[in-house]
Design a protein around this motif. Structure first.
Motif, PDB file in Angstrom:
ATOM      1  N   PRO A  24       0.833  -1.195   0.000  1.00 47.83           N
ATOM      2  CA  PRO A  24       0.000   0.000   0.000  1.00 47.83           C
ATOM      3  C   PRO A  24       0.872   1.250   0.000  1.00 47.83           C
ATOM      4  O   PRO A  24       1.952   1.262   0.584  1.00 47.83           O
ATOM      5  CB  PRO A  24      -0.822  -0.122   1.285  1.00 47.83           C
ATOM      6  N   LEU A  25       0.396   2.279  -0.647  1.00 54.49           N
ATOM      7  CA  LEU A  25       1.166   3.507  -0.813  1.00 54.49           C
ATOM      8  C   LEU A  25       0.996   4.442   0.376  1.00 54.49           C
ATOM      9  O   LEU A  25      -0.093   4.584   0.921  1.00 54.49           O
ATOM     10  CB  LEU A  25       0.717   4.213  -2.099  1.00 54.49           C
ATOM     11  N   LEU A  26       2.092   5.089   0.733  1.00 51.47           N
ATOM     12  CA  LEU A  26       2.114   6.140   1.745  1.00 51.47           C
ATOM     13  C   LEU A  26       2.704   7.365   1.057  1.00 51.47           C
ATOM     14  O   LEU A  26       3.847   7.343   0.621  1.00 51.47           O
ATOM     15  CB  LEU A  26       2.982   5.691   2.923  1.00 51.47           C
ATOM     16  N   VAL A  27       1.910   8.431   0.900  1.00 57.72           N
ATOM     17  CA  VAL A  27       2.294   9.594   0.090  1.00 57.72           C
ATOM     18  C   VAL A  27       2.506  10.829   0.946  1.00 57.72           C
ATOM     19  O   VAL A  27       1.706  11.126   1.831  1.00 57.72           O
ATOM     20  CB  VAL A  27       1.184   9.933  -0.935  1.00 57.72           C
ATOM     21  N   SER A  28       3.574  11.570   0.642  1.00 61.53           N
ATOM     22  CA  SER A  28       3.779  12.886   1.239  1.00 61.53           C
ATOM     23  C   SER A  28       4.342  13.824   0.184  1.00 61.53           C
ATOM     24  O   SER A  28       5.204  13.438  -0.604  1.00 61.53           O
ATOM     25  CB  SER A  28       4.747  12.825   2.411  1.00 61.53           C
ATOM     26  N   ASP A  29       3.871  15.061   0.197  1.00 60.31           N
ATOM     27  CA  ASP A  29       4.424  16.055  -0.728  1.00 60.31           C
ATOM     28  C   ASP A  29       5.558  16.844  -0.083  1.00 60.31           C
ATOM     29  O   ASP A  29       6.047  17.816  -0.643  1.00 60.31           O
ATOM     30  CB  ASP A  29       3.325  16.990  -1.236  1.00 60.31           C
ATOM     31  N   GLU A  30       6.013  16.408   1.101  1.00 61.93           N
ATOM     32  CA  GLU A  30       7.134  17.057   1.783  1.00 61.93           C
ATOM     33  C   GLU A  30       8.295  16.087   1.924  1.00 61.93           C
ATOM     34  O   GLU A  30       8.095  14.906   2.215  1.00 61.93           O
ATOM     35  CB  GLU A  30       6.709  17.537   3.175  1.00 61.93           C
ATOM     36  N   PRO A  31       9.539  16.577   1.752  1.00 61.75           N
ATOM     37  CA  PRO A  31      10.712  15.728   1.959  1.00 61.75           C
ATOM     38  C   PRO A  31      10.744  15.189   3.389  1.00 61.75           C
ATOM     39  O   PRO A  31      10.143  15.770   4.299  1.00 61.75           O
ATOM     40  CB  PRO A  31      11.890  16.672   1.718  1.00 61.75           C
ATOM     41  N   LEU A  32      11.471  14.102   3.577  1.00 62.16           N
ATOM     42  CA  LEU A  32      11.516  13.440   4.870  1.00 62.16           C
ATOM     43  C   LEU A  32      12.956  13.249   5.323  1.00 62.16           C
ATOM     44  O   LEU A  32      13.807  12.836   4.541  1.00 62.16           O
ATOM     45  CB  LEU A  32      10.825  12.079   4.760  1.00 62.16           C
ATOM     46  N   SER A  33      13.219  13.543   6.588  1.00 63.37           N
ATOM     47  CA  SER A  33      14.503  13.240   7.200  1.00 63.37           C
ATOM     48  C   SER A  33      14.344  11.953   7.993  1.00 63.37           C
ATOM     49  O   SER A  33      13.477  11.859   8.868  1.00 63.37           O
ATOM     50  CB  SER A  33      14.930  14.370   8.142  1.00 63.37           C
ATOM     51  N   PHE A  34      15.161  10.965   7.704  1.00 62.28           N
ATOM     52  CA  PHE A  34      15.085   9.720   8.446  1.00 62.28           C
ATOM     53  C   PHE A  34      15.736   9.858   9.814  1.00 62.28           C
ATOM     54  O   PHE A  34      15.270   9.272  10.781  1.00 62.28           O
ATOM     55  CB  PHE A  34      15.694   8.571   7.635  1.00 62.28           C
ATOM     56  N   LEU A  35      16.813  10.633   9.925  1.00 65.76           N
ATOM     57  CA  LEU A  35      17.440  10.852  11.222  1.00 65.76           C
ATOM     58  C   LEU A  35      16.599  11.826  12.023  1.00 65.76           C
ATOM     59  O   LEU A  35      16.438  12.984  11.651  1.00 65.76           O
ATOM     60  CB  LEU A  35      18.862  11.395  11.080  1.00 65.76           C
ATOM     61  N   GLY A  36      16.010  11.345  13.091  1.00 67.05           N
ATOM     62  CA  GLY A  36      15.161  12.179  13.935  1.00 67.05           C
ATOM     63  C   GLY A  36      13.742  12.308  13.417  1.00 67.05           C
ATOM     64  O   GLY A  36      12.879  12.842  14.105  1.00 67.05           O
ATOM     65  N   GLY A  37      13.487  11.817  12.218  1.00 69.66           N
ATOM     66  CA  GLY A  37      12.155  11.902  11.646  1.00 69.66           C
ATOM     67  C   GLY A  37      11.415  10.585  11.631  1.00 69.66           C
ATOM     68  O   GLY A  37      10.194  10.545  11.514  1.00 69.66           O
TER      69      GLY A  37
END
Length: 139
Positions: A24-37
């Motif tokens: 299943p798809l998970l969509v965001s129109d904002e960039p994501l930081s994996f460290l701390g995010g």
């Protein structure tokens, strides 16, 4: 939004990390930081300011514009794969080295530069296949 009817759609893209993933798809129109995010022990987005806050990536195909933040984010992605909390595949509109390196180290299929504006077409929870062998996204 474009209407495709019942026919499967195939979108060409560039391969970053080889493999195939589906979910299943998970969509965001904002960039994501994996460290701390993102919490690597659960796969949950923990950045309170991010639109995906509280949602889990585990076993999902994620669609994001790209990544941001520290290079340690690559290791967080790798750690997610070791913990069994990683996404099934990653689609970036324009990959950057942090997420690309993490996906390659973790063996997570990843593509970018889709031939179509997917943020205007794809929706949360739709079933998506990322074929990062042939450079295709199917839904």
């Amino acid at each position: 939004m474009k209407v495709y009817g019942d026919d499967p759609v195939e979108v060409k893209c560039r391969v970053i990390s080889r493999g195939r993933g589906r979910g299943p798809l998970l969509v965001s129109d904002e960039p994501l930081s994996f460290l701390g995010g993102v919490d690597p022990s659960t796969g949950e987005v923990i950045d309170r300011k991010h639109p995906l806050h509280g949602r889990s990536m585990r076993g999902k195909v994620i669609l994001i514009p790209g990544g941001k933040g520290s290079t340690v984010g690559s290791y967080v992605i790798y750690q997610m794969a070791r913990n069994g909390t990683a996404p099934a595949a990653i689609i970036c509109l324009n990959a950057e080295p942090i997420i690309a390196t993490g996906a390659i180290m973790a063996g997570i299929p990843m593509v970018d530069r889709p031939s179509e504006d997917l943020l205007g077409v794809m929706e949360d929870s739709m079933e998506v296949e990322v074929d990062a062998e042939e450079g295709k996204i199917r839904f």
